[in-house]
Design an enzyme around this catalytic site. Structure first.
Site, short mmCIF file in Angstrom:
data_model
loop_
_atom_site.label_atom_id
_atom_site.label_comp_id
_atom_site.label_asym_id
_atom_site.label_seq_id
_atom_site.Cartn_x
_atom_site.Cartn_y
_atom_site.Cartn_z
N ASP A 107 0.80 -1.22 0.00
CA ASP A 107 0.00 0.00 0.00
C ASP A 107 0.84 1.27 0.00
OD1 ASP A 107 -2.14 1.70 0.17
OD2 ASP A 107 -2.37 1.48 2.33
N ASP A 334 -1.94 5.46 -5.63
CA ASP A 334 -2.20 4.59 -4.49
C ASP A 334 -2.40 3.13 -4.92
OD1 ASP A 334 -2.94 3.47 -2.13
OD2 ASP A 334 -4.79 4.62 -1.88
#
Ligand SMILES: *[C@@H]1O[C@H](CO)[C@@H](O)[C@H](O)[C@H]1NC(C)=O
Ligand SMILES: *[C@@H]1O[C@H](CO)[C@@H](O)[C@H](O)[C@H]1NC(C)=O
Ligand SMILES: *[C@@H]1O[C@H](CO)[C@@H](O)[C@H](O)[C@H]1NC(C)=O
Ligand SMILES: *[C@@H]1O[C@H](CO)[C@@H](O)[C@H](O)[C@H]1NC(C)=O
Length: 458
Positions: A107, A334
């Site tokens: 992440d 992201d």
């Protein structure tokens, strides 16, 4: 997510102490080349076959919307269609002595590295591989709440450190954009990672959250299927890339494999500088500057300047892409969010133009959560409009249509873009949009490199 840091200066001082034990040697291979770390990236589809998807009916939670940091102003719609082919990207991490194998969500939109922990003493009855067994590791050590490292994580509400007590572990509570949370002890461990020369490197003193409480859809929902935690790769000091950065050139790169290609190529998360490589993908890399938002120091911001559909620039007011002084707006890259989110005025123009240019029938039923879907049953190679983004630094990001048209059902493809409200929301380039590109996050040169020719490498 803005963390409660007191001041940047005291933070820098803390970092110097905090990272001394992991920056003691330069990673040099025997033949003199600088090494980097190489972690295998896995793509896991929560639902693999339609029959499986049906049996998961109650869990049709919309992992398309799985977002560790869904823009705050956005209400995640629920998708009821069975979904195939999307989801999260995972990395293998070995933690502890002897090493325990764990699967973490990769992440770039958060900082903390955390794993589900179990405090059992003799875990023979424990389901194998369901959590990190802290007491089975000889190198596990919780930070004391008075340690400088403990200042780097958000404390749970009403928690006070008792300096006098010998065993007063550093407690943390970390929240994601959608309200999901993890809490536990902020600790230190040894991790074992492979290097580019095929060695196994033991890195001591890696800070991570040993999580005893986990709640919320993005850390326990369908998209989290099978994972033991999250590997935060954000810009903040506690992310794995920042912790290792001092030793590995403040750079990392990855390629999210294209699940449509069969057999799927193996992809890697590379931490460190791979500049020795003369791979074709590296030579053809384009660059765009990375921006910092002091109010969300975790995120990697890039600047979108304009959008074109089939080569025609849309008349979108450039101000909709701006990151303002209040920290609103802007665009982040992201890997922990699946879809791409764009400011509503831009989204509506893109939707209108794509609708006009796509010459394919609509499916019999609408797909909830998506504004544009097409029935491609009659056409073998449907022609879909070409979207491209002009970015800062005079570079153009032109993803193939499969990065923004997702299969939601047999013969149905939907436009995988969503609107966010302006000016409070921010745009997100999600993991689907990043597929098939080699992305290189370079913190020292504050730039993001991208190339469509680097995925089979190294
Ligand atoms: C764990 O339990 C097993 C079986 O009950 C026993 O043989 C073993 O000695 C125990 N190990 C420890 C470290 O207590
Ligand atoms: C290192 O790479 C080898 C070969 O690909 C693999 O078998 C091993 O599990 C890897 N080790 C770690 C710590 O990831
Ligand atoms: C050094 O060794 C590594 C791993 O064996 C190899 O990949 C690399 O090409 C070598 N570099 C040089 C300059 O020989
Ligand atoms: C797509 O079109 C075909 C042929 O017209 C039709 O048979 C099929 O039911 C349609 N599928 C959907 C999901 O609408």
């Amino acid at each position: 997510m803005a963390l409660p840091f007191s001041s940047l200066f005291s933070l820098l001082l803390l970092l110097i102490f905090f990272f001394t034990d992991i920056c003691n040697a330069l990673p040099i291979a025997q033949n003199g080349t600088v090494e980097y770390l190489k972690l295998r990236l896995l793509h896991i589809k929560p639902f693999t076959t339609p029959s499986q998807a049906l049996s998961f009916d109650s869990h049709r939670l919309s992992f398309f919307f799985s977002a560790l940091h869904t823009p705050q102003s956005l209400k995640s719609p629920v998708v009821s269609g069975a979904s195939t082919g999307s989801g999260q990207y995972f990395v293998d991490l070995r933690l502890g002595t002897p090493p325990q194998k764990l699967l973490l969500v990769a992440d770039t939109g958060s900082d903390l590295v955390w794993v589900k922990c179990s405090a059992c003493r003799n875990c023979t009855r424990h389901t194998p591989g369901s959590a990190f067994l802290a007491r089975h590791s000889t190198t596990f050590s919780p930070n004391h709440c008075y340690d400088s490292a403990c200042q780097l994580v958000p404390l749970p509400k009403h928690h006070r450190c008792n300096h006098a007590r010998l065993h007063s572990p550093c407690r943390y509570e970390y929240s994601y954009g959608d309200g999901s949370k993890t809490s536990g002890f902020f600790s230190k461990e040894t991790t074992t990672l492979n290097t580019s020369s095929g060695r196994e490197a033991k890195l001591k003193g890696i800070a991570f959250g040993c999580a005893f409480r986990i709640s919320g859809p993005s850390v326990s929902g369908a998209s989290f299927n099978g994972a033991h935690g999250v590997m935060g790769l954000g810009r903040g000091p506690i992310s794995l890339s920042s912790q290792l950065g001092h030793r590995f050139g403040n750079k990392f790169s990855y390629c999210l494999m294209d699940h449509d290609i069969s057999p799927s190529p193996t992809s890697y998360l590379l931490i460190g500088s791979t500049q020795n490589d003369v791979a074709p993908g590296k030579r053809r890399m384009r660059f765009t500057p990375l921006h910092i938002n002091p109010l969300s120091p975790t995120f990697y911001y890039i600047g979108i300047e304009s959008v074109s559909v089939d080569g025609i620039k849309l008349p979108i007011n450039p101000s909709v892409w701006a990151l303002d002084e209040l920290g609103n707006g802007g665009t982040i890259v992201d890997s922990g969010t699946t879809l791409t989110f764009l400011p509503e005025p831009a989204y509506l123009q893109i939707l209108t133009v794509i609708k006009r240019r796509v010459r394919l029938p609509s499916p019999a039923e609408p797909t909830p959560g998506f504004d544009l879907c097409v029935n491609v049953s009659e056409i073998e190679h449907p022609r879909l409009p070409k979207l491209s983004f002009k970015l800062g630094g005079d570079s153009v990001f032109s993803p193939p249509p499969r990065n923004y048209f997702v299969d939601t059902d047999e013969d149905v493809k939907c436009l995988a873009l969503q609107a966010v409200m302006t000016p409070s929301g921010f745009s997100v380039i999600g993991n689907l949009m990043q597929q098939g590109f080699l992305l290189e996050f370079d913190k020292d040169r504050t730039r993001l490199g991208f190339s469509r020719h680097g995925c089979a490498l190294p």
